[in-house]
Design a protein around this motif. Structure first.
Motif, PDB file in Angstrom:
ATOM      1  N   ALA A  45       0.115   5.925   9.799  1.00 43.68           N
ATOM      2  CA  ALA A  45      -1.097   5.234   9.358  1.00 43.68           C
ATOM      3  C   ALA A  45      -0.862   4.384   8.111  1.00 43.68           C
ATOM      4  CB  ALA A  45      -2.217   6.246   9.114  1.00 43.68           C
ATOM      5  N   VAL A  46      -0.305   4.968   7.075  1.00 46.35           N
ATOM      6  CA  VAL A  46      -0.079   4.218   5.833  1.00 46.35           C
ATOM      7  C   VAL A  46       0.917   3.086   6.051  1.00 46.35           C
ATOM      8  CG1 VAL A  46       0.858   4.364   3.501  1.00 46.35           C
ATOM      9  CG2 VAL A  46      -0.789   6.060   4.281  1.00 46.35           C
ATOM     10  N   PRO A  47       2.060   3.311   6.727  1.00 50.23           N
ATOM     11  CA  PRO A  47       2.978   2.193   6.963  1.00 50.23           C
ATOM     12  C   PRO A  47       2.347   1.035   7.732  1.00 50.23           C
ATOM     13  CG  PRO A  47       4.122   4.263   7.321  1.00 50.23           C
ATOM     14  CD  PRO A  47       2.676   4.606   7.140  1.00 50.23           C
ATOM     15  N   VAL A  48       1.498   1.339   8.701  1.00 53.29           N
ATOM     16  CA  VAL A  48       0.835   0.273   9.455  1.00 53.29           C
ATOM     17  C   VAL A  48      -0.062  -0.542   8.543  1.00 53.29           C
ATOM     18  CG1 VAL A  48      -0.941  -0.185  11.186  1.00 53.29           C
ATOM     19  CG2 VAL A  48       0.963   1.337  11.734  1.00 53.29           C
ATOM     20  N   ILE A 101     -11.680   0.077   7.568  1.00 55.26           N
ATOM     21  CA  ILE A 101     -10.652   0.822   8.287  1.00 55.26           C
ATOM     22  C   ILE A 101     -11.189   2.217   8.596  1.00 55.26           C
ATOM     23  CG2 ILE A 101      -8.344   1.847   8.142  1.00 55.26           C
ATOM     24  CD1 ILE A 101      -7.553  -0.428   6.273  1.00 55.26           C
ATOM     25  N   ILE A 102     -11.054   2.624   9.852  1.00 56.67           N
ATOM     26  CA  ILE A 102     -11.432   3.979  10.249  1.00 56.67           C
ATOM     27  C   ILE A 102     -10.170   4.716  10.694  1.00 56.67           C
ATOM     28  CG2 ILE A 102     -12.771   5.427  11.817  1.00 56.67           C
ATOM     29  CD1 ILE A 102     -14.812   3.203  12.035  1.00 56.67           C
ATOM     30  N   ASP A 103      -9.831   5.761   9.967  1.00 55.64           N
ATOM     31  CA  ASP A 103      -8.675   6.605  10.286  1.00 55.64           C
ATOM     32  C   ASP A 103      -9.145   7.766  11.141  1.00 55.64           C
ATOM     33  OD1 ASP A 103      -6.299   8.189  10.172  1.00 55.64           O
ATOM     34  OD2 ASP A 103      -7.140   9.229   8.426  1.00 55.64           O
ATOM     35  N   GLU A 160      -4.946   8.407   1.266  1.00 53.33           N
ATOM     36  CA  GLU A 160      -3.663   7.746   1.053  1.00 53.33           C
ATOM     37  C   GLU A 160      -3.712   6.299   1.545  1.00 53.33           C
ATOM     38  OE1 GLU A 160      -0.798  10.261   2.959  1.00 53.33           O
ATOM     39  OE2 GLU A 160      -0.729  11.675   1.280  1.00 53.33           O
ATOM     40  N   ILE A 161      -4.449   6.060   2.624  1.00 57.86           N
ATOM     41  CA  ILE A 161      -4.636   4.690   3.108  1.00 57.86           C
ATOM     42  C   ILE A 161      -5.385   3.871   2.070  1.00 57.86           C
ATOM     43  CG2 ILE A 161      -5.866   3.284   4.812  1.00 57.86           C
ATOM     44  CD1 ILE A 161      -5.285   5.576   6.835  1.00 57.86           C
ATOM     45  N   ALA A 162      -6.435   4.451   1.521  1.00 56.67           N
ATOM     46  CA  ALA A 162      -7.246   3.739   0.527  1.00 56.67           C
ATOM     47  C   ALA A 162      -6.416   3.344  -0.694  1.00 56.67           C
ATOM     48  CB  ALA A 162      -8.442   4.587   0.112  1.00 56.67           C
ATOM     49  N   GLU A 163      -5.417   4.132  -1.011  1.00 55.27           N
ATOM     50  CA  GLU A 163      -4.587   3.847  -2.185  1.00 55.27           C
ATOM     51  C   GLU A 163      -3.704   2.615  -2.006  1.00 55.27           C
ATOM     52  OE1 GLU A 163      -2.416   7.399  -2.957  1.00 55.27           O
ATOM     53  OE2 GLU A 163      -4.159   8.512  -3.703  1.00 55.27           O
ATOM     54  N   VAL A 164      -3.463   2.205  -0.753  1.00 53.10           N
ATOM     55  CA  VAL A 164      -2.580   1.052  -0.520  1.00 53.10           C
ATOM     56  C   VAL A 164      -3.344  -0.165  -0.006  1.00 53.10           C
ATOM     57  CG1 VAL A 164      -0.586   2.535  -0.101  1.00 53.10           C
ATOM     58  CG2 VAL A 164      -1.979   1.780   1.842  1.00 53.10           C
ATOM     59  N   THR A 165      -4.680  -0.106  -0.059  1.00 53.29           N
ATOM     60  CA  THR A 165      -5.483  -1.257   0.362  1.00 53.29           C
ATOM     61  C   THR A 165      -6.112  -1.925  -0.852  1.00 53.29           C
ATOM     62  OG1 THR A 165      -7.464   0.119   0.674  1.00 53.29           O
ATOM     63  CG2 THR A 165      -6.036  -0.213   2.589  1.00 53.29           C
ATOM     64  N   GLY A 166      -6.589  -3.136  -0.654  1.00 46.81           N
ATOM     65  CA  GLY A 166      -7.252  -3.861  -1.722  1.00 46.81           C
ATOM     66  C   GLY A 166      -8.640  -3.310  -1.995  1.00 46.81           C
ATOM     67  N   ASP A 167      -9.211  -3.715  -3.113  1.00 50.10           N
ATOM     68  CA  ASP A 167     -10.522  -3.211  -3.523  1.00 50.10           C
ATOM     69  C   ASP A 167     -11.625  -3.584  -2.546  1.00 50.10           C
ATOM     70  OD1 ASP A 167      -9.371  -2.106  -5.766  1.00 50.10           O
ATOM     71  OD2 ASP A 167      -9.903  -3.778  -7.091  1.00 50.10           O
ATOM     72  N   SER A 168     -11.428  -4.652  -1.775  1.00 49.58           N
ATOM     73  CA  SER A 168     -12.483  -5.095  -0.860  1.00 49.58           C
ATOM     74  C   SER A 168     -12.418  -4.411   0.498  1.00 49.58           C
ATOM     75  CB  SER A 168     -12.410  -6.615  -0.666  1.00 49.58           C
ATOM     76  OG  SER A 168     -11.189  -6.978  -0.026  1.00 49.58           O
ATOM     77  N   THR A 169     -11.423  -3.556   0.697  1.00 48.76           N
ATOM     78  CA  THR A 169     -11.279  -2.834   1.964  1.00 48.76           C
ATOM     79  C   THR A 169     -11.899  -1.449   1.833  1.00 48.76           C
ATOM     80  OG1 THR A 169      -9.208  -3.993   2.390  1.00 48.76           O
ATOM     81  CG2 THR A 169      -9.646  -2.022   3.699  1.00 48.76           C
TER      82      THR A 169
END
Length: 210
Positions: free
Chosen positions: A71-74, A87-89, A113-122
């Motif tokens: 998930a995070v690598p994608v 994004i829905i995990d 962990e996904i939220a940590e690698v996305t921009g503030d608007s995601t």
């Protein structure tokens, strides 16, 4: 209705695609195997399309129907192309061979962990990981537990879940995603040792349901 990109080509991708199309949403399947993605789009129908993993998802809502470790690598692969999207995990993070617990730290979740690698608007949400695909494939109203931060995106996710013919049950902000991942493990344990089958789903009873 919403435009949906589903990354992943497995059973849950098909089931969610089926319900999304039936609910009037537009669906795009994204996968490394473009032939399989195209076949899945034709099977689901409803104008569904297919693109390769090289193309950025076009949907306003991006569903990650991939194994938890991918998930995070994608998400990192797409980088700023996911800015402004939801994004829905849907992943679960335990080993089916031994049910030994989640393979992420206790104080976090894959969604966090996904939220940590996305921009503030995601905006990132956790959903659908507590419902078995075989149960979800039936045309029944089920309770879909989800977690994510308050704001306009939460309303969008609620409307999307309801468009699938499900009842959206809000579990709280994104920090609650780790609890939903534990709940996914609970559901698997119930299926294996308690119910001894996987033909059930969790439900929240409200006063008006009694």
């Amino acid at each position: 209705m919403a435009s949906i990109s589903i990354i992943g080509l497995g059973n849950m991708a098909k089931v969610l695609g089926d319900r999304a199309v039936a609910g009037g949403n537009t669906v795009e399947f994204v996968g490394r195997d473009t032939d399989k993605a195209s076949t899945l789009a034709r099977t689901v129908g409803g104008g569904s399309t297919a693109v390769s993993m090289d193309a950025a998802p076009s949907g306003d809502i991006v569903i990650l129907a991939v194994p938890w470790q991918n998930a995070v690598p994608v998400v990192q692969q797409y980088g700023t192309a996911l800015d402004g999207k939801i994004i829905i995990d849907i992943s679960n993070t335990f080993d089916l061979s031994d049910y030994g617990g989640r393979h992420v730290a206790a104080e976090t979740s894959v969604a966090q962990e996904i939220a940590e690698v996305t921009g503030d608007s995601t905006e990132v949400f956790k959903a659908f990981n507590t419902i078995f695909g075989a149960v979800l494939s039936r045309n029944e109203q089920l309770d879909a537990l989800f977690a994510g931060n308050e704001g306009p995106a939460k309303d969008v996710v609620t409307s999307f879940i309801e468009s699938l013919g499900l009842r959206a049950v809000y579990a709280g902000p994104l920090v609650m995603a780790r609890v939903l991942e534990e709940t996914g493990l609970l559901v698997m344990g119930l299926g294996r040792w308690g119910e001894k089958n996987y033909d059930f789903s969790l439900a929240v009873r409200r006063g008006t349901d009694v």
